[in-house]
Structures are given as C-alpha cells and as structure tokens.
Design an enzyme around this catalytic site. Structure first.
Site, mmCIF file in Angstrom:
data_model
loop_
_atom_site.group_PDB
_atom_site.id
_atom_site.type_symbol
_atom_site.label_atom_id
_atom_site.label_comp_id
_atom_site.label_asym_id
_atom_site.label_seq_id
_atom_site.Cartn_x
_atom_site.Cartn_y
_atom_site.Cartn_z
ATOM 1 N N GLY A 46 0.838 -1.191 0.000
ATOM 2 C CA GLY A 46 0.000 0.000 0.000
ATOM 3 C C GLY A 46 0.868 1.234 0.000
ATOM 4 O O GLY A 46 2.070 1.169 0.315
ATOM 5 N N GLN A 51 3.102 10.028 1.318
ATOM 6 C CA GLN A 51 4.413 9.370 1.276
ATOM 7 C C GLN A 51 5.239 9.777 0.059
ATOM 8 O O GLN A 51 6.449 9.563 0.036
ATOM 9 C CB GLN A 51 4.260 7.846 1.310
ATOM 10 C CG GLN A 51 3.719 7.324 2.637
ATOM 11 C CD GLN A 51 3.605 5.822 2.621
ATOM 12 O OE1 GLN A 51 2.597 5.275 2.164
ATOM 13 N NE2 GLN A 51 4.631 5.128 3.086
ATOM 14 N N CYS A 99 6.524 -0.408 6.759
ATOM 15 C CA CYS A 99 6.072 0.783 6.033
ATOM 16 C C CYS A 99 7.205 1.235 5.122
ATOM 17 O O CYS A 99 8.369 1.265 5.546
ATOM 18 C CB CYS A 99 5.707 1.888 7.020
ATOM 19 S SG CYS A 99 5.167 3.418 6.239
ATOM 20 N N LEU A 100 6.860 1.601 3.890
ATOM 21 C CA LEU A 100 7.895 2.054 2.953
ATOM 22 C C LEU A 100 8.560 3.344 3.427
ATOM 23 O O LEU A 100 9.658 3.664 2.968
ATOM 24 C CB LEU A 100 7.291 2.238 1.558
ATOM 25 C CG LEU A 100 6.777 0.952 0.903
ATOM 26 C CD1 LEU A 100 6.070 1.269 -0.410
ATOM 27 C CD2 LEU A 100 7.897 -0.052 0.669
ATOM 28 N N HIS A 141 -3.709 1.250 8.221
ATOM 29 C CA HIS A 141 -2.330 1.742 8.095
ATOM 30 C C HIS A 141 -2.260 2.870 7.054
ATOM 31 O O HIS A 141 -1.679 3.933 7.320
ATOM 32 C CB HIS A 141 -1.417 0.576 7.709
ATOM 33 C CG HIS A 141 0.009 0.954 7.469
ATOM 34 N ND1 HIS A 141 1.052 0.483 8.238
ATOM 35 C CD2 HIS A 141 0.578 1.782 6.544
ATOM 36 C CE1 HIS A 141 2.194 1.022 7.798
ATOM 37 N NE2 HIS A 141 1.931 1.797 6.760
ATOM 38 N N GLU A 142 -2.859 2.635 5.878
ATOM 39 C CA GLU A 142 -2.761 3.639 4.808
ATOM 40 C C GLU A 142 -3.550 4.899 5.152
ATOM 41 O O GLU A 142 -3.068 6.013 4.924
ATOM 42 C CB GLU A 142 -3.231 3.050 3.475
ATOM 43 C CG GLU A 142 -2.408 1.875 2.966
ATOM 44 C CD GLU A 142 -0.907 2.115 2.972
ATOM 45 O OE1 GLU A 142 -0.471 3.273 2.783
ATOM 46 O OE2 GLU A 142 -0.161 1.146 3.189
ATOM 47 N N HIS A 145 -1.836 7.409 7.352
ATOM 48 C CA HIS A 145 -0.893 8.325 6.705
ATOM 49 C C HIS A 145 -1.554 9.662 6.364
ATOM 50 O O HIS A 145 -0.892 10.701 6.343
ATOM 51 C CB HIS A 145 -0.331 7.707 5.420
ATOM 52 C CG HIS A 145 0.781 6.727 5.632
ATOM 53 N ND1 HIS A 145 1.993 7.090 6.163
ATOM 54 C CD2 HIS A 145 0.879 5.404 5.365
ATOM 55 C CE1 HIS A 145 2.794 6.019 6.217
ATOM 56 N NE2 HIS A 145 2.138 4.984 5.737
HETATM 57 NI NI NI Z 1 3.057 3.079 5.536
#
Ligand code: NI
Length: 175
Positions: A46, A51, A99-100, A141-142, A145
């Site tokens: 995701g 991000q 997480c990226l 999670h997404e 953000h």
């Molecule tokens: Ni993330």
C-alpha cells in the site's frame, strides 16, 4: 512515474492531508498512476499520497487478482479517495507491520479487527466495503498516513520494534 518515498522524520509525513475536491481529473489519474508505479517498484502492499509528498487524501493498496501474496486473506487492488472508516465491533488484533517510509524495520501494531470503509475511486465511483484481518489492517495503516500517523506511533510495546535483519525470528512482512 516512480517517485521518491519520504522517510520518517520528514515533516511532510506528519501533515493532515486535504480532501480531494474534484474526482475524475487528469491530475488525480496522474497521481494514482505515480502511486502505483512507486508502490510496485518498492514491492509494497500500500502507499498513501503523503508518502510521495502530495498533501491529498488518496491511498492505494492491494494486489492484482493474479498476484495475491496472501491467498487466505485477499486484498483487492484499490484506489481510495477521501476515505471514511467506521469500525465494526471492538475487537483488536496485533500483528507485524512495515512501512515504505520506515524502510528495513517492522513492529507489532494493535489494530481494530473489522471495519467498513467508504470513499471513491479516481473516476468518482463509490466504494463501500466491509473488511477484516489483513485487509482491515492495510486500510487502517494507509488511512493513518492521511492524518500524519505512522505505525510506530500506534505501537504499545516498542520492544517489538526493530530492524528486519536483526530479529532472530524471521517473519514475512510487507511494507
Ligand atoms: Ni506506511
């Protein structure tokens, strides 16, 4: 186009993002294309617009039907604009997340087990789904953000937070 992914510490990850006011525009489609290019290049599950430094309430997540990494817990490939989450029940589950924007690390995060999410895709079609388990975890999670929340801020026990290659127990975690 593959975009740079901001890493934890960048203040842009802590902003509360703005709602998208017009759907089905070339700008929104270009943003969604960039999100998918960037997520696929990083092999992520995701990605949220903040991000890549874009201050809008847009997230993508999931996998194409022929590329489901979690066959027991399908997460459809989804574009979600201006999402709204309603939790169903009060059950919580704790599981590993990555997480990226926090590369190379993972941690155990408590999340609500079941929820309903609504929003729109990039063309303005309504989305209204009930999800549980990994699917519900990815959505939470997404969408976090979009409110400037990164998963370590949701952790209750930082002893489970660390570098993937330092844990002695290897666990498959997708960012
Ligand atoms: Ni993330």
């Amino acid at each position: 186009m593959i975009r740079d992914i901001l890493r934890m510490g960048d203040p842009r990850l802590l902003r509360v993002s703005r709602p998208v006011d017009r759907l089905d525009t070339p700008e929104l489609r270009a943003l969604v294309d960039d999100l998918f290019d960037t997520m696929h290049a990083a092999d992520g599950a995701g990605l949220a617009a903040p991000q890549i430094g874009v201050d809008l309430r847009v997230v993508i997540f999931g996998f194409a039907a022929d590329d489901q990494r979690y066959p027991d817990d399908l997460v459809p490939e989804t574009v979600l604009v201006n999402p709204l989450i309603e939790f169903i029940g009060h059950d919580e589950e704790s599981d590993w997340e990555g997480c990226l924007s926090v590369p190379g690390m993972r941690g155990v995060v408590p999340r609500r087990r079941m929820l309903r999410y609504r929003g729109f895709d990039a063309e303005g079609r309504a989305i209204d789904r009930v999800a549980s388990g990994f699917h519900a975890r990815v959505v939470q999670h997404e969408c976090d953000h979009l409110d400037g929340v990164l998963y370590p801020m949701r952790m209750r026990d930082l002893r489970s937070f660390g570098f993937n290659d330092a844990f002695t127990e290897q666990v498959a975690v997708r960012d």
